[in-house]
Design a protein around this motif. Structure first.
Motif, PDB file in Angstrom:
ATOM      1  N   ARG A 110      18.364 -46.213  43.624  1.00 20.26           N
ATOM      2  CA  ARG A 110      19.302 -45.091  44.214  1.00 20.26           C
ATOM      3  C   ARG A 110      18.778 -43.634  43.996  1.00 20.26           C
ATOM      4  N   TRP A 111      19.321 -42.727  45.387  1.00 17.65           N
ATOM      5  CA  TRP A 111      18.882 -41.133  44.721  1.00 17.65           C
ATOM      6  C   TRP A 111      18.744 -40.805  44.159  1.00 17.65           C
ATOM      7  N   GLY A 112      18.350 -39.765  43.144  1.00 16.10           N
ATOM      8  CA  GLY A 112      18.476 -39.413  42.143  1.00 16.10           C
ATOM      9  C   GLY A 112      19.343 -37.748  41.891  1.00 16.10           C
ATOM     10  N   PHE A 113      19.817 -38.042  40.643  1.00 11.64           N
ATOM     11  CA  PHE A 113      21.134 -37.268  40.143  1.00 11.64           C
ATOM     12  C   PHE A 113      20.907 -35.930  39.791  1.00 11.64           C
ATOM     13  N   ALA A 114      20.971 -34.926  39.349  1.00  8.96           N
ATOM     14  CA  ALA A 114      21.230 -33.869  38.612  1.00  8.96           C
ATOM     15  C   ALA A 114      22.147 -34.433  36.926  1.00  8.96           C
ATOM     16  N   ASP A 131      26.960 -42.526  36.007  1.00 11.30           N
ATOM     17  CA  ASP A 131      27.067 -41.336  36.265  1.00 11.30           C
ATOM     18  C   ASP A 131      28.643 -41.003  36.143  1.00 11.30           C
ATOM     19  N   LEU A 132      28.755 -39.308  35.445  1.00  7.05           N
ATOM     20  CA  LEU A 132      30.529 -39.092  35.092  1.00  7.05           C
ATOM     21  C   LEU A 132      31.226 -38.198  36.156  1.00  7.05           C
ATOM     22  N   ARG A 133      31.837 -37.159  35.223  1.00 11.77           N
ATOM     23  CA  ARG A 133      32.089 -36.428  36.298  1.00 11.77           C
ATOM     24  C   ARG A 133      31.664 -35.529  37.276  1.00 11.77           C
ATOM     25  N   HIS A 134      32.525 -35.276  38.460  1.00 11.39           N
ATOM     26  CA  HIS A 134      30.591 -34.824  39.545  1.00 11.39           C
ATOM     27  C   HIS A 134      32.085 -34.164  40.408  1.00 11.39           C
ATOM     28  N   ARG A 135      31.624 -33.472  41.389  1.00 15.46           N
ATOM     29  CA  ARG A 135      32.050 -33.198  42.839  1.00 15.46           C
ATOM     30  C   ARG A 135      30.426 -32.930  43.894  1.00 15.46           C
ATOM     31  N   ARG A 147      21.279 -43.447  53.419  1.00 14.31           N
ATOM     32  CA  ARG A 147      20.010 -43.060  54.792  1.00 14.31           C
ATOM     33  C   ARG A 147      19.087 -42.953  53.993  1.00 14.31           C
ATOM     34  N   THR A 148      18.376 -43.182  55.231  1.00 18.78           N
ATOM     35  CA  THR A 148      16.700 -43.334  55.080  1.00 18.78           C
ATOM     36  C   THR A 148      15.721 -42.803  55.796  1.00 18.78           C
ATOM     37  N   ASP A 149      16.504 -41.348  56.660  1.00 15.00           N
ATOM     38  CA  ASP A 149      15.967 -40.415  57.336  1.00 15.00           C
ATOM     39  C   ASP A 149      15.279 -39.382  57.283  1.00 15.00           C
ATOM     40  N   GLY A 150      15.227 -39.765  55.448  1.00 18.34           N
ATOM     41  CA  GLY A 150      15.236 -38.376  54.385  1.00 18.34           C
ATOM     42  C   GLY A 150      14.578 -38.679  53.400  1.00 18.34           C
ATOM     43  N   ASP A 151      13.974 -37.942  52.086  1.00 19.84           N
ATOM     44  CA  ASP A 151      14.063 -38.348  50.615  1.00 19.84           C
ATOM     45  C   ASP A 151      15.578 -37.865  50.523  1.00 19.84           C
ATOM     46  N   PHE A 152      16.104 -37.868  49.897  1.00 19.97           N
ATOM     47  CA  PHE A 152      17.197 -37.121  48.991  1.00 19.97           C
ATOM     48  C   PHE A 152      17.566 -37.448  47.829  1.00 19.97           C
ATOM     49  N   SER A 153      16.764 -37.646  46.688  1.00 20.51           N
ATOM     50  CA  SER A 153      16.390 -36.649  45.572  1.00 20.51           C
ATOM     51  C   SER A 153      16.240 -35.937  45.262  1.00 20.51           C
ATOM     52  N   VAL A 195      27.277 -34.105  29.942  1.00 22.35           N
ATOM     53  CA  VAL A 195      28.785 -34.063  29.712  1.00 22.35           C
ATOM     54  C   VAL A 195      28.863 -33.890  30.786  1.00 22.35           C
ATOM     55  N   SER A 196      28.525 -34.779  32.004  1.00 16.92           N
ATOM     56  CA  SER A 196      28.775 -34.368  33.274  1.00 16.92           C
ATOM     57  C   SER A 196      27.506 -34.643  34.221  1.00 16.92           C
ATOM     58  N   SER A 197      27.210 -34.844  35.521  1.00  9.40           N
ATOM     59  CA  SER A 197      26.131 -35.076  36.709  1.00  9.40           C
ATOM     60  C   SER A 197      26.534 -34.099  37.803  1.00  9.40           C
ATOM     61  N   PHE A 198      26.187 -33.789  38.975  1.00  3.47           N
ATOM     62  CA  PHE A 198      26.353 -33.710  40.290  1.00  3.47           C
ATOM     63  C   PHE A 198      25.133 -34.453  41.149  1.00  3.47           C
ATOM     64  N   ALA A 199      25.601 -35.049  42.024  1.00  7.06           N
ATOM     65  CA  ALA A 199      24.688 -35.650  43.598  1.00  7.06           C
ATOM     66  C   ALA A 199      25.088 -35.146  44.567  1.00  7.06           C
ATOM     67  N   THR A 200      24.655 -34.993  45.672  1.00  4.73           N
ATOM     68  CA  THR A 200      25.020 -34.271  47.493  1.00  4.73           C
ATOM     69  C   THR A 200      25.527 -35.737  47.587  1.00  4.73           C
TER      70      THR A 200
END
Length: 454
Positions: free
Chosen positions: A338-342, A32-36, A368-374, A356-361
């Protein structure tokens, strides 16, 4: 018999027949690079929430709970179907919804119903040529049981209350995702056939690549122009360790001196999952799972030529790739560990894409396992990237500073139990930006129509 059963199971898993499970996520991706991170993550079971987005309308699509990708063309939305159509004598097919009044979407009709056949992806375009005039729908078909169909269907949906089939075009493997592009007067179909390069050779036949390029200018007579495969044309490993009984090269063994590509714990494999085209129709962007982003010159669609192949993410699993101008966004569909990133890329030189960068919530970085967070599907619209993110709804990210992508809006729908009552969480599959509005397909809940308030 054992081999047949194993291969069928592998393909079913690879192309999404099995519903995503909620697995624990691990630490952040070391690449992972910079993210918000998202500023407003909420529990999947807490109900609808949003930032700078307003819900205008919703349809439960007759409560099917079997919703896949979507497309919006004019004042009609089209929503595909997936795993509940396996084992069904007549699947749900593609639903057509009147969205002329976004506050009150109305289900009009459906089409492409086939036994044991998933209809997850579709594209609709207007044609005005010597062979066809009107609204053309191209639907990807994936067999998932006896009597199922593979390939694409072409339908006249000019009268959206009475769709009429024009032709069926069979393929060696199911069409998981597809895109259409124009080159002059020609309409081309770019078809993603996961593991076609493996299955085409099992009976001793010639290798057929996972990318199939078809001329659809005359939709009554589609013509294959070419195919392209990572092994036979790109010179890199293909297949999966799950094909171990078949041996090299189908088990992802790299060619002599080649790089090991299959990796990770969440379905290691090298296969074409999705494909999109540049605005001029001359370049194709291939999300090749563990092989990452592959850029192919298709200016001569009869002779596609690879420009670059760039890996991304420790887990691999590149699900989708879209591009606009000099920017591309790719999504890693990771459920374990791990859950997936953009990821955001500078593609000013298509022979050397640069992440250049990536983003993840925040949830994608959690345990967490109470949903699919990819993350799942991306859309680029100017400086905004719209990302369908399963249980994290849709996320809107400003890419004007590509090295520091910033989330500016999101919407998380109400949780709805899945058809088996196992998980009650939002599960947004697809996102489309059209008519100045944002459309979402939730796998269980139906179709949402939103307004972006920026």
């Amino acid at each position: 018999m054992r081999r047949t059963v194993v291969l069928a199971a592998v393909v079913a898993l690879a192309v999404g027949l099995i519903a995503p499970a909620a697995y624990p996520a691990a630490t952040a991706d070391p690449l992972d690079l910079r993210h918000r991170s998202a500023q407003g993550a909420v529990a999947a079971t807490e109900g609808a929430s949003g930032l700078n987005m307003t819900l205008l309308g919703w349809s439960d699509l007759a409560g099917s709970g079997n919703n896949a990708d979507l497309w919006v063309h004019g004042d009609r939305a089209y929503v595909g179907s997936w795993f509940l159509d396996c084992g069904s004598p007549s699947g749900a097919g593609v639903r057509i919804v009147d969205v002329s009044d976004p506050t009150a979407p109305q289900l009009l009709s459906s089409f492409a119903h086939y036994r044991n056949t998933r209809t997850e992806d579709m594209v609709v375009v207007t044609m005005d040529g010597p062979h066809f005039r009107g609204e053309l729908a191209v639907v990807g078909l994936q067999s998932c049981g006896p009597g199922g169909r593979d390939g694409i269907d072409l339908w006249n949906v000019t009268d959206s209350t009475r769709p009429r089939r024009i032709a069926h075009f069979p393929t060696v493997q199911g069409v998981h995702e597809l895109s259409l592009t124009r080159q002059g007067d020609r309409l081309l179909g770019l078809l993603a056939l996961p593991f076609a390069e493996v299955f085409s050779q099992l009976g001793g036949g010639p290798a057929v690549g996972d990318l199939l390029i078809v001329d659809l200018t005359n939709p009554r007579r589609p013509v294959t122009l070419s195919d392209w495969g990572g092994g036979k044309d790109g010179g890199f490993a293909f297949g999966s360790p799950f094909f171990g009984d078949l041996g090299a090269p189908f088990d992802c063994t790299p060619p002599p001196g080649g790089e090991v590509l299959c990796r990770g714990n969440d379905f290691p494999g090298v296969l074409l999952h999705s494909v999109s085209a540049s605005a001029d129709g001359n370049t194709a962007y291939l999300s090749y799972w563990d092989a990452g982003l592959v850029v192919v010159n298709i200016s001569d669609p009869s002779n596609p030529v690879m420009l670059s192949q760039t890996e991304a993410g420790a887990e691999g699993n590149m699900h989708s790739a879209v591009a606009e101008g000099t920017v591309a966004v790719t999504t890693d569909e990771d459920f374990l560990p791990r859950w997936g990133f953009a990821r955001f890329w500078n593609i000013s030189d298509p022979a050397a894409p640069r992440q250049v960068s990536s983003f993840a919530t925040a949830n994608a970085r959690s345990l967490r396992t109470d949903g699919d967070f990819s993350v799942h599907n991306p859309v680029l619209d100017g400086n905004l990237a719209y990302l369908s993110w399963y249980s994290d709804g849709v996320r809107v990210v400003d890419t004007s500073r590509l090295n520091r992508p910033q989330e500016v809006a999101y919407y998380v729908p109400d949780p709805v139990p899945d058809p088996f009552g196992v998980l009650a969480a939002p599960n947004v599959w697809g996102v489309v930006v059209e008519n100045g509005l944002v459309y979402l397909s939730d796998m269980n809940a139906g179709l949402y129509i939103l307004r972006l308030d920026l």
